[in-house]
Each structure stands twice: as structure tokens, then as C-alpha cells.
Design a protein around this motif. Structure first.
Motif, PDB file in Angstrom:
ATOM      1  N   GLY A  84     -99.115  20.165 108.493  1.00  5.74           N
ATOM      2  CA  GLY A  84     -97.740  20.566 109.328  1.00  5.74           C
ATOM      3  C   GLY A  84     -98.562  20.745 110.463  1.00  5.74           C
ATOM      4  O   GLY A  84     -99.741  20.773 110.791  1.00  5.74           O
ATOM      5  N   SER A  85     -97.569  20.699 111.838  1.00  7.59           N
ATOM      6  CA  SER A  85     -98.481  21.029 112.964  1.00  7.59           C
ATOM      7  C   SER A  85     -98.785  22.464 113.109  1.00  7.59           C
ATOM      8  O   SER A  85     -99.744  22.704 113.844  1.00  7.59           O
ATOM      9  CB  SER A  85     -97.702  20.551 114.007  1.00  7.59           C
ATOM     10  OG  SER A  85     -96.336  21.178 114.174  1.00  7.59           O
ATOM     11  N   ASP A  86     -98.208  23.375 112.373  1.00  6.48           N
ATOM     12  CA  ASP A  86     -98.627  24.744 112.256  1.00  6.48           C
ATOM     13  C   ASP A  86    -100.267  24.906 111.840  1.00  6.48           C
ATOM     14  O   ASP A  86    -100.854  25.482 112.466  1.00  6.48           O
ATOM     15  CB  ASP A  86     -97.829  25.426 110.945  1.00  6.48           C
ATOM     16  CG  ASP A  86     -96.661  25.881 111.756  1.00  6.48           C
ATOM     17  OD1 ASP A  86     -96.066  25.642 112.737  1.00  6.48           O
ATOM     18  OD2 ASP A  86     -95.582  26.284 110.820  1.00  6.48           O
ATOM     19  N   TYR A 110     -92.343  28.982 121.017  1.00 10.37           N
ATOM     20  CA  TYR A 110     -92.356  29.090 119.446  1.00 10.37           C
ATOM     21  C   TYR A 110     -93.212  30.304 119.293  1.00 10.37           C
ATOM     22  O   TYR A 110     -94.388  30.446 119.793  1.00 10.37           O
ATOM     23  CB  TYR A 110     -93.311  27.805 119.317  1.00 10.37           C
ATOM     24  CG  TYR A 110     -93.377  27.477 117.795  1.00 10.37           C
ATOM     25  CD1 TYR A 110     -92.308  27.760 116.877  1.00 10.37           C
ATOM     26  CD2 TYR A 110     -94.746  26.921 117.342  1.00 10.37           C
ATOM     27  CE1 TYR A 110     -92.636  27.538 115.395  1.00 10.37           C
ATOM     28  CE2 TYR A 110     -94.714  26.721 115.886  1.00 10.37           C
ATOM     29  CZ  TYR A 110     -93.663  27.128 114.912  1.00 10.37           C
ATOM     30  OH  TYR A 110     -93.831  26.709 113.450  1.00 10.37           O
ATOM     31  N   ASP A 180     -97.355  21.042 122.793  1.00 11.29           N
ATOM     32  CA  ASP A 180     -96.916  20.851 121.773  1.00 11.29           C
ATOM     33  C   ASP A 180     -95.540  19.983 121.429  1.00 11.29           C
ATOM     34  O   ASP A 180     -94.517  20.404 121.885  1.00 11.29           O
ATOM     35  CB  ASP A 180     -96.524  22.307 120.828  1.00 11.29           C
ATOM     36  CG  ASP A 180     -95.811  22.447 119.530  1.00 11.29           C
ATOM     37  OD1 ASP A 180     -95.299  21.405 119.030  1.00 11.29           O
ATOM     38  OD2 ASP A 180     -95.767  23.534 118.982  1.00 11.29           O
ATOM     39  N   TYR A 183     -90.878  18.130 119.356  1.00  9.41           N
ATOM     40  CA  TYR A 183     -89.550  17.553 119.427  1.00  9.41           C
ATOM     41  C   TYR A 183     -89.345  16.326 120.322  1.00  9.41           C
ATOM     42  O   TYR A 183     -88.230  15.689 120.915  1.00  9.41           O
ATOM     43  CB  TYR A 183     -88.579  18.525 119.858  1.00  9.41           C
ATOM     44  CG  TYR A 183     -88.250  19.897 119.008  1.00  9.41           C
ATOM     45  CD1 TYR A 183     -87.454  19.788 117.800  1.00  9.41           C
ATOM     46  CD2 TYR A 183     -88.979  20.994 119.284  1.00  9.41           C
ATOM     47  CE1 TYR A 183     -87.426  20.766 117.003  1.00  9.41           C
ATOM     48  CE2 TYR A 183     -89.073  22.038 118.329  1.00  9.41           C
ATOM     49  CZ  TYR A 183     -88.117  21.816 117.121  1.00  9.41           C
ATOM     50  OH  TYR A 183     -88.227  22.910 116.121  1.00  9.41           O
ATOM     51  N   THR A 208     -95.446  16.346 114.849  1.00  8.67           N
ATOM     52  CA  THR A 208     -95.370  16.714 113.430  1.00  8.67           C
ATOM     53  C   THR A 208     -94.314  15.660 112.799  1.00  8.67           C
ATOM     54  O   THR A 208     -93.517  15.094 113.338  1.00  8.67           O
ATOM     55  CB  THR A 208     -94.351  18.159 113.384  1.00  8.67           C
ATOM     56  OG1 THR A 208     -94.059  18.519 112.043  1.00  8.67           O
ATOM     57  CG2 THR A 208     -93.350  18.101 114.218  1.00  8.67           C
ATOM     58  N   SER A 210     -92.153  16.646 110.626  1.00  6.49           N
ATOM     59  CA  SER A 210     -91.301  17.684 110.031  1.00  6.49           C
ATOM     60  C   SER A 210     -89.936  17.661 110.592  1.00  6.49           C
ATOM     61  O   SER A 210     -88.892  17.533 109.797  1.00  6.49           O
ATOM     62  CB  SER A 210     -91.384  19.068 110.382  1.00  6.49           C
ATOM     63  OG  SER A 210     -92.819  19.545 109.715  1.00  6.49           O
ATOM     64  N   LYS A 211     -89.727  17.096 111.829  1.00  9.88           N
ATOM     65  CA  LYS A 211     -88.446  16.939 112.663  1.00  9.88           C
ATOM     66  C   LYS A 211     -88.095  15.403 112.819  1.00  9.88           C
ATOM     67  O   LYS A 211     -87.170  14.987 112.046  1.00  9.88           O
ATOM     68  CB  LYS A 211     -88.406  17.738 113.775  1.00  9.88           C
ATOM     69  CG  LYS A 211     -88.326  19.228 113.805  1.00  9.88           C
ATOM     70  CD  LYS A 211     -89.585  19.859 113.806  1.00  9.88           C
ATOM     71  CE  LYS A 211     -89.405  21.414 113.412  1.00  9.88           C
ATOM     72  NZ  LYS A 211     -90.517  22.211 114.017  1.00  9.88           N
ATOM     73  N   ARG A 219     -95.155  18.697 104.723  1.00  4.38           N
ATOM     74  CA  ARG A 219     -96.359  19.339 105.389  1.00  4.38           C
ATOM     75  C   ARG A 219     -97.435  18.283 106.217  1.00  4.38           C
ATOM     76  O   ARG A 219     -98.631  18.254 105.789  1.00  4.38           O
ATOM     77  CB  ARG A 219     -97.035  20.527 104.659  1.00  4.38           C
ATOM     78  CG  ARG A 219     -96.133  21.364 103.920  1.00  4.38           C
ATOM     79  CD  ARG A 219     -94.843  21.922 104.940  1.00  4.38           C
ATOM     80  NE  ARG A 219     -95.417  22.728 105.927  1.00  4.38           N
ATOM     81  CZ  ARG A 219     -95.139  22.713 107.190  1.00  4.38           C
ATOM     82  NH1 ARG A 219     -94.246  21.765 107.521  1.00  4.38           N
ATOM     83  NH2 ARG A 219     -95.680  23.297 108.185  1.00  4.38           N
TER      84      ARG A 219
HETATM   85  C1  PLP Z   1     -91.265  23.306 114.187  1.00  2.81           C
HETATM   86  C2  PLP Z   1     -92.224  23.411 114.883  1.00  2.81           C
HETATM   87  C3  PLP Z   1     -93.540  23.285 114.805  1.00  2.81           C
HETATM   88  C4  PLP Z   1     -94.218  23.273 113.239  1.00  2.81           C
HETATM   89  O1  PLP Z   1     -93.994  22.180 112.720  1.00  2.81           O
HETATM   90  P1  PLP Z   1     -94.698  21.895 111.273  1.00  2.81           P
HETATM   91  O2  PLP Z   1     -95.268  20.483 111.306  1.00  2.81           O
HETATM   92  O3  PLP Z   1     -93.547  21.802 110.217  1.00  2.81           O
HETATM   93  O4  PLP Z   1     -95.751  22.741 110.803  1.00  2.81           O
HETATM   94  C5  PLP Z   1     -94.515  23.377 115.744  1.00  2.81           C
HETATM   95  N1  PLP Z   1     -94.011  23.654 117.050  1.00  2.81           N
HETATM   96  C6  PLP Z   1     -92.913  23.714 117.014  1.00  2.81           C
HETATM   97  C7  PLP Z   1     -92.494  24.269 118.956  1.00  2.81           C
HETATM   98  C8  PLP Z   1     -91.854  23.463 116.204  1.00  2.81           C
HETATM   99  O5  PLP Z   1     -90.572  23.728 116.723  1.00  2.81           O
END
Ligand code: PLP
Length: 355
Positions: A84-86, A110, A180, A183, A208, A210-211, A219
Motif C-alpha cells: 500500500g502507499s502507506d 492525510y 502523494d 487520487y 496506490t 487502492s482507489k 495492499r
Molecule cells: C488512501 C490514501 C493513502 C493510502 O493508500 P494505501 O495505498 O491503501 O495505503 C495514502 N495517501 C492518501 C492521501 C490516501 O488518501
């Protein structure tokens, strides 16, 4: 307190949005994509031989890194991937923010950034947004230990124009600038800073799956930057955990990247729903910040956000509410399916016209 507790690394953790067990709720609280992942993803995972799981995964995740490099037409030495980007962002904080000067990020952004900084003893300064919730780049042109900007920003949804980021980079050659772009795939074409990594060797672009790739459960996130940056990141990663990416993730992520038509189709639908929903919710008396993401940030002129939040939750509709200074009268609403947004509008209408 036990003696050993004096030696505990005490932290206040990040609180992720709720993941309700009840499958029947309408879940608009964590910006997941409402559409399933590309059919190629499950196809690849189903074709997987069990022998593959007996072995350790490829520590450098070559297949995935190469597919990302090909897709973005950059060299594979410019790509780093993580859980994940986290994980990628956490790794970036650990690798690059060891200086004396504070790192800078907006006061509304964030909420994981200050958590990592606290965890890792990184000095930081938050920079206020203006009264329209926008980032003012001039405020970041001062000595710093690094800059982190979510673009578009979260939870506001507001996109910072690329020429402003170029100005920031031109005036900030001595520290790392992290953009980051969680989105960015929901923003107009040409908004990304990715093409700037060849010009600015202190720029890191984070993305990421994720979205916009419909794979929050997988992840998977990645960073793109000058090869020197990627090398430093890998050195830290391999000093901490060699096998961050498992075999499933490498296969599924590669498959998702290969299906560009599906990716574009889903995101176009989300953007269309976002525009339609933004207009409808304005008609109900909400102020909506201009969003270039898969969520909207909205505040009602009369009703308290916390009350609306609670009402919706009781009706099985989960949105996100942040009880934080400056944004505690706003709701962050993820863009779901058209029918989910219609149900939400219906419930909002009922709530707003009762008593
Ligand atoms: C959702 C989000 C992340 C984390 O995304 P993951 O890849 O699911 O860990 C990171 N930065 C921002 C701004 C986000 O909204």
C-alpha cells in the motif's frame, strides 16, 4: 506503571475508517472503488500454482516493477513498490527525513503524515490551508527538512495546479518533495507530476492500487523517482523487511496494470457519478468543495455534520467524519455506485426535511 513501560515507544496511532462486518451497509467512508477489480486479476490468481506459495516471493518484485515501468514509460530503476502507499510513505519518511529542519505538510491533509513523523521522531510543521481550503505554495518556500503534499489533497479533494508544484520544486532544490498522488487518476489528464521526476531528482511521486485500481484489499502502492532516490529507499526496505510484497500481490498487481481499458472505464464512471452527485447534494443545501478525486467534502448550511453522520450510520450508510479543528462540520463522502449515491441522497433528503 511497570518499569519496562518507561522504555515503550508510545504512539497515538492513525485511525482508519471503519470496516463494518455487515455486508449490507452502503460503504462510502474509505474511498474504495465501488467497482470490482479487473477480471484479469482473479484470472491470474486462480491460475497460480501452489508451488509458488511454497517459495519466498521475488524480493525485488521484478514482474510488477517492470510492468509499472513499461506502463508509465520510465526506467525500472525509477520504481519502488510496497504494501500500500502507506508502507511506501512510511518508508519514505524513514529514509529521507532525518534532518534538523522540520518537514512541512498542510494542517488539513492525510492524517497519517503526523503519525509517522511522531513515530519516527521527525520534526514537522503544519502549514495552514487558506480559507478556501487551498494549499498556498508560497508558504512552503522556506528552509525545511522535506515537503509532503497530497495532490489532490485529502480530505478536501482539491487539486493543486501543476505549475504551482513546479514553482515549489524550482524554489526547493535542497530537500525531498513528496507528492502523494493517491487520487490523481480521478483528476484531469496532465495533472500528475510524474513527468517531472526526470527533471527534479528530489521529487517522489507516490501512487496506490487502492482507489483507482479497485484493489484496496490487495495492499499495493508504489513510488516513482530518480534512480538514486529509489536506491536509498530499497536500502532501507532491505534493512527492515525484504519480502514486503507477497506472490499474490505481485501477480494481481501486474494483471491490474495490464487492463488499461477497464481502469479507464471505471474511473470515467466514477467521475461522472461524482459530478452528478455534487450537483444534487448542492440542491439539498450543502457546500461542496471542488473535487478531483473519488470523494467529495461537503458541509450543510444548517445541520451539523456530526448529526448527519450519525443519522446516516443508523440508516446503514457509512461516510467519514473527522472531529478535527476546521473540518468538524464537513463530511467526506466516497463516490460509490449511482444507486448507492441515490439512496444516500434520498436519506439526506428525509433527514433534512424531517420535523
Ligand atoms: C488512501 C490514501 C493513502 C493510502 O493508500 P494505501 O495505498 O491503501 O495505503 C495514502 N495517501 C492518501 C492521501 C490516501 O488518501
Amino acid at each position: 506503571m511497570s518499569k519496562w513501560e518507561e522504555n515503550v515507544r508510545k504512539v497515538v496511532p492513525y485511525t482508519p475508517g471503519e470496516q463494518p462486518k455487515d455486508q449490507n451497509v452502503i460503504k462510502l467512508n474509505t474511498n474504495e472503488n465501488p467497482y470490482p477489480p479487473s477480471p484479469f486479476v482473479m484470472m491470474k490468481v486462480n491460475e497460480m500454482k501452489d508451488d509458488i506459495l511454497r517459495k519466498y516471493p521475488d524480493p525485488t518484485a521484478d514482474m510488477l516493477i517492470e510492468s509499472l515501468a513499461d506502463y508509465y514509460k520510465i526506467d525500472k530503476s525509477s520504481v519502488f513498490a510496497g504494501v500500500g502507499s502507506d508502507d511506501v510513505l512510511g518508508m519514505i519518511f524513514m529514509t529521507f527525513f532525518k534532518g534538523e529542519l522540520p518537514i512541512l505538510f498542510p494542517d488539513v491533509t492525510y492524517s497519517f503524515y503526523p503519525v509517522w513523523a511522531d513515530l519516527m521522531d521527525i520534526k514537522y510543521e503544519t502549514v495552514p490551508l487558506n480559507d478556501k481550503f487551498e494549499i498556498n505554495i508560497e508558504d512552503y518556500i522556506k528552509p525545511n527538512g522535506g515537503i509532503v503534499i497530497a495532490n489532490p489533497n485529502a480530505p478536501t479533494g482539491i487539486l493543486l495546479e501543476k505549475d504551482k508544484i513546479i514553482k515549489l520544486l524550482d524554489n526547493n532544490k535542497d530537500s525531498i518533495v513528496v507528492i502523494d498522488e493517491a487520487y490523481i487518476d480521478f483528476s484531469p489528464e496532465g495533472s500528475s507530476c510524474l513527468d517531472l521526476i526526470s527533471k527534479y531528482d528530489n521529487l517522489i511521486v507516490v501512487r496506490t492500487f487502492s482507489k483507482s485500481r479497485n484493489l484496496a484489499g490487495l495492499r499495493l502502492g508504489y513510488a516513482m523517482a530518480d534512480p538514486k532516490i529509489i536506491k536509498y529507499l530499497n536500502d532501507v526496505k532491505f534493512s527492515y523487511n525484504s519480502y514486503t510484497l507477497n506472490t499474490f500481490t505481485i501477480l494481481a498487481g501486474t494483471a491490474a496494470i495490464s487492463d488499461d481499458a477497464y481502469f479507464r472505464k471505471c474511473n470515467e464512471k466514477i467521475i461522472a457519478t461524482r459530478e452528478r452527485f455534487s450537483e444534487k447534494i448542492k440542491e439539498l443545501g450543502f457546500t461542496v468543495l471542488p473535487s478531483d478525486t473519488n470523494f467529495v467534502f461537503a458541509s450543510h448550511k444548517e445541520k451539523a455534520a456530526s448529526d448527519i453522520f450519525q443519522y446516516l450510520k443508523n440508516k446503514g450508510i457509512f461516510v467519514r467524519y473527522f472531529n478535527l479543528p476546521g473540518i468538524d462540520n464537513y463530511l467526506r463522502i466516497s463516490i460509490g455506485l449511482d444507486e448507492e449515491m441515490d439512496k444516500l441522497l434520498e436519506e439526506l433528503n428525509t433527514f433534512l426535511t424531517q420535523d
